[in-house]
Design a protein around this motif. Structure first.
Motif, mmCIF file in Angstrom:
data_model
loop_
_atom_site.group_PDB
_atom_site.id
_atom_site.type_symbol
_atom_site.label_atom_id
_atom_site.label_comp_id
_atom_site.label_asym_id
_atom_site.label_seq_id
_atom_site.Cartn_x
_atom_site.Cartn_y
_atom_site.Cartn_z
ATOM 1 N N MET A 115 -4.541 19.339 25.675
ATOM 2 C CA MET A 115 -4.199 18.005 26.160
ATOM 3 C C MET A 115 -3.427 18.173 27.459
ATOM 4 O O MET A 115 -2.379 18.791 27.485
ATOM 5 N N THR A 116 -3.961 17.669 28.559
ATOM 6 C CA THR A 116 -3.335 17.887 29.861
ATOM 7 C C THR A 116 -3.114 16.559 30.569
ATOM 8 O O THR A 116 -3.702 15.541 30.253
ATOM 9 N N GLU A 117 -2.229 16.572 31.561
ATOM 10 C CA GLU A 117 -2.036 15.441 32.448
ATOM 11 C C GLU A 117 -2.895 15.655 33.695
ATOM 12 O O GLU A 117 -3.302 16.760 34.002
ATOM 13 N N LEU A 118 -3.150 14.591 34.438
ATOM 14 C CA LEU A 118 -3.847 14.734 35.709
ATOM 15 C C LEU A 118 -2.899 15.357 36.732
ATOM 16 O O LEU A 118 -1.732 15.004 36.816
ATOM 17 N N ARG B 286 -2.003 12.125 40.994
ATOM 18 C CA ARG B 286 -2.017 10.754 40.497
ATOM 19 C C ARG B 286 -2.576 9.811 41.547
ATOM 20 O O ARG B 286 -2.045 9.680 42.642
ATOM 21 N N GLU C 93 -4.153 4.633 39.255
ATOM 22 C CA GLU C 93 -4.080 5.159 37.888
ATOM 23 C C GLU C 93 -3.071 4.366 37.069
ATOM 24 O O GLU C 93 -1.977 4.027 37.544
ATOM 25 N N GLN D 194 -7.688 8.091 29.498
ATOM 26 C CA GLN D 194 -7.434 8.996 30.621
ATOM 27 C C GLN D 194 -6.381 10.036 30.202
ATOM 28 O O GLN D 194 -6.518 10.665 29.169
ATOM 29 N N ALA D 195 -5.352 10.199 30.972
ATOM 30 C CA ALA D 195 -4.344 11.222 30.678
ATOM 31 C C ALA D 195 -3.084 10.633 30.046
ATOM 32 O O ALA D 195 -2.081 11.306 29.941
ATOM 33 N N ALA E 284 -0.773 8.796 31.242
ATOM 34 C CA ALA E 284 0.345 9.149 32.119
ATOM 35 C C ALA E 284 1.565 8.278 31.817
ATOM 36 O O ALA E 284 1.441 7.081 31.553
ATOM 37 N N HIS F 160 4.433 12.305 25.257
ATOM 38 C CA HIS F 160 3.036 12.757 25.260
ATOM 39 C C HIS F 160 2.651 13.293 23.877
ATOM 40 O O HIS F 160 1.601 12.961 23.326
ATOM 41 N N ALA G 295 0.956 19.085 33.729
ATOM 42 C CA ALA G 295 0.179 19.193 34.963
ATOM 43 C C ALA G 295 0.946 19.887 36.078
ATOM 44 O O ALA G 295 0.375 20.274 37.089
#
Length: 217
Positions: free
Chosen positions: A1-4, A7, A11, A58-59, A61, A149, A198
């Motif tokens: 599981m990752t973040e972008l 940005r 977003e 999406q991520a 965020a 998260h 990220a």
């Protein structure tokens, strides 16, 4: 599981506001728990909202921002429908997703970096615990975002009956800080996805930061 990593201004980002009282601060773990709970409480208030659906696909965020008591009260006035997450002395409120470039001025001017709360000797324990990688030496604000998260990732993948039981018990969230070796060993038993950062702030891209552990009944 990752973040972008980068940005986009369009977003969707979930702002989470943490109340910081310099005269009578909460402990760091109370703040981390309150932020993580606030993130999912906001989502669960209206999970069918199209903005939530787009954000979650999406991520997911997040932006954890701090507010003194006066500014925190103003945030609540602006978003009166949002429930406040309280853990000990800590208070936090999660907002619906908003485009990164279109945050209300009141929210945009709240500080993100440098958020720090005092550590406590007491262990904050619950059936649902967020485990954080102590070796990364994250600030309170950075650790709070990673905790949020991890809890949201757990929520999206946990069996419905587990989530319902947690909510019926008032959604308590404990916090653990483990050195890298112990963190990596325990991560093999994680109840949800293990979060990778990220690397936008504080730590290197790909750093493994947090996960949820569920204690047996």
């Amino acid at each position: 599981m990752t973040e972008l990593r980068d940005r986009d201004p369009g977003e969707l980002v979930q702002p989470i506001i943490l109340r910081i009282d310099k005269e009578d601060p909460s402990s760091e773990d109370e703040g981390l728990s309150a932020v993580a709970r606030a993130a999912v409480i906001a989502y669960l208030q209206d999970p069918q909202n199209p903005d939530w659906q787009q954000w979650a696909s999406q991520a997911f965020a997040k932006s954890v921002r701090r507010a003194n008591p006066k500014m925190f009260a103003k945030v609540l006035e602006m978003f009166p429908e949002q429930m406040v997450s309280e853990v000990g002395k800590a208070q936090a409120v999660g907002l619906p997703p908003l485009p990164a470039a279109d945050l209300p001025k009141l929210i945009a001017k709240l500080q993100v970096s440098g958020t720090q709360l005092p550590k406590a000797d007491e262990v904050l324990d619950a059936k649902i615990n967020i485990v954080l990688n102590k070796s990364l030496e994250m600030s309170t604000g950075k650790a709070a975002a990673q905790a949020a998260h991890a809890l949201f990732a757990w929520l999206t993948e946990a069996p419905a009956e587990s989530v319902e039981a947690w909510l019926q018990s008032h959604a308590p969230v404990g916090i653990r800080h483990l050195p890298r070796k112990d963190f990596e060993q325990l991560s093999r038993q994680a109840a949800g996805p293990v979060i990778q950062d990220a690397g936008r702030t504080e730590i290197e891209p790909g750093s493994v930061t947090a996960f949820v552990m569920s204690k047996a009944s």
